[in-house]
Design a protein around this motif. Structure first.
Motif, PDB file in Angstrom:
ATOM      1  N   SER A 121       0.823  -1.214   0.000  1.00 20.64           N
ATOM      2  CA  SER A 121       0.000   0.000   0.000  1.00 20.64           C
ATOM      3  C   SER A 121       0.853   1.257   0.000  1.00 20.64           C
ATOM      4  O   SER A 121       0.375   2.344   0.307  1.00 20.64           O
ATOM      5  CB  SER A 121      -0.927   0.009   1.225  1.00 20.64           C
ATOM      6  N   ASN A 123       5.075   3.005  -1.334  1.00 19.66           N
ATOM      7  CA  ASN A 123       5.906   3.410  -2.453  1.00 19.66           C
ATOM      8  C   ASN A 123       7.243   2.674  -2.501  1.00 19.66           C
ATOM      9  O   ASN A 123       7.793   2.302  -1.474  1.00 19.66           O
ATOM     10  CB  ASN A 123       6.151   4.908  -2.364  1.00 19.66           C
ATOM     11  N   LYS A 146       2.749   1.017  -4.868  1.00 21.40           N
ATOM     12  CA  LYS A 146       1.699   1.967  -5.218  1.00 21.40           C
ATOM     13  C   LYS A 146       2.260   3.012  -6.179  1.00 21.40           C
ATOM     14  O   LYS A 146       1.679   3.267  -7.238  1.00 21.40           O
ATOM     15  CB  LYS A 146       1.148   2.634  -3.966  1.00 21.40           C
ATOM     16  N   THR A 172       0.259   0.150  -8.531  1.00 21.72           N
ATOM     17  CA  THR A 172      -1.182   0.107  -8.329  1.00 21.72           C
ATOM     18  C   THR A 172      -1.759   1.518  -8.230  1.00 21.72           C
ATOM     19  O   THR A 172      -2.969   1.688  -8.215  1.00 21.72           O
ATOM     20  CB  THR A 172      -1.522  -0.676  -7.052  1.00 21.72           C
ATOM     21  N   GLY A 173      -0.868   2.524  -8.149  1.00 21.37           N
ATOM     22  CA  GLY A 173      -1.288   3.922  -8.076  1.00 21.37           C
ATOM     23  C   GLY A 173      -1.116   4.622  -9.411  1.00 21.37           C
ATOM     24  O   GLY A 173      -1.366   4.025 -10.468  1.00 21.37           O
TER      25      GLY A 173
END
Length: 203
Positions: A121, A123, A146, A172-173
């Motif tokens: 969740s 970096n 992310k 995922t970001g």
């Protein structure tokens, strides 16, 4: 200072939310040669190896070693002010927030591989280097974060890649499929490849 040679540290777990270093915890330095740190868990930082961020010139120094399958909140594999990694593999480590593989202010890698690490969740799936990242003859591949699937660096950090490949990483970001240079600054590339990284951001 903790020094390990021809050694294995595996399947250890720290207790408590402020505990550090599931496998190895050192204040000044952790120096590993021909060693393996695998399958360890920290409920705080440094699933495999933790060196205190308060130590002046604190460092994790790895030669011909492997850090794999460890997990933590930050720095699933390694958490240290300076990480110097040579002829080594950092793989399949995980962090709940930042840096599945390596969390450091300064990360210097040569002839090494950072692969399959995850910051679920946060970096820097492979590497989170706040002030400097220098990679030579190395590979960063198959990591997930992310932001910054392979590598994330801090504001105005020095970023240098020489004969290095950053490929097959995923975010995922929204920023930095392969590399996310937060806050701008230069990315210096020499004979290097950044390609085939996936997500919503640029390579």
């Amino acid at each position: 200072t903790v020094t390990l040679t021809n050694s294995t540290v595996s399947t250890n777990t720290t207790e408590g939310t402020s505990s550090r270093g599931g496998g190895v915890s050192a204040y000044y330095a952790a120096i590993l040669t021909n060693s393996t740190v695998s399958g360890n868990v920290s409920n705080s930082v440094g699933g495999g190896i933790s060196v205190s961020m308060r130590a002046e010139n604190g460092s994790a120094e790895l030669t011909n070693s492997t850090v794999s399958g460890n997990s933590a909140l930050n720095g699933g594999g390694i958490y240290a002010p300076t990480a110097t990694v040579s002829n080594s593999t950092i793989s399949d480590n995980s962090a709940s927030f930042r840096a599945g593989g390596i969390y450091a202010y300064t990360a210097t890698l040569s002839k090494s591989t950072v692969s399959g690490n995850t910051a679920s969740s946060g970096n820097g799936g492979g590497i989170f280097a706040y002030t400097e990242a220098t990679l030579t003859n190395s590979t960063v591949s198959g990591n997930t974060g992310k932001w910054g699937g392979g590598i994330m660096t801090g504001s105005e950090a020095n970023r240098t890649l020489i004969n290095t490949t950053v490929s097959g990483n995923t975010i995922t970001g929204d920023y930095g499929n392969g590399i996310y240079a937060w806050g701008g600054g230069a990315l210096n590339l020499t004979n290097s490849i950044i390609a085939n990284n996936t997500g919503n951001g640029a390579d």
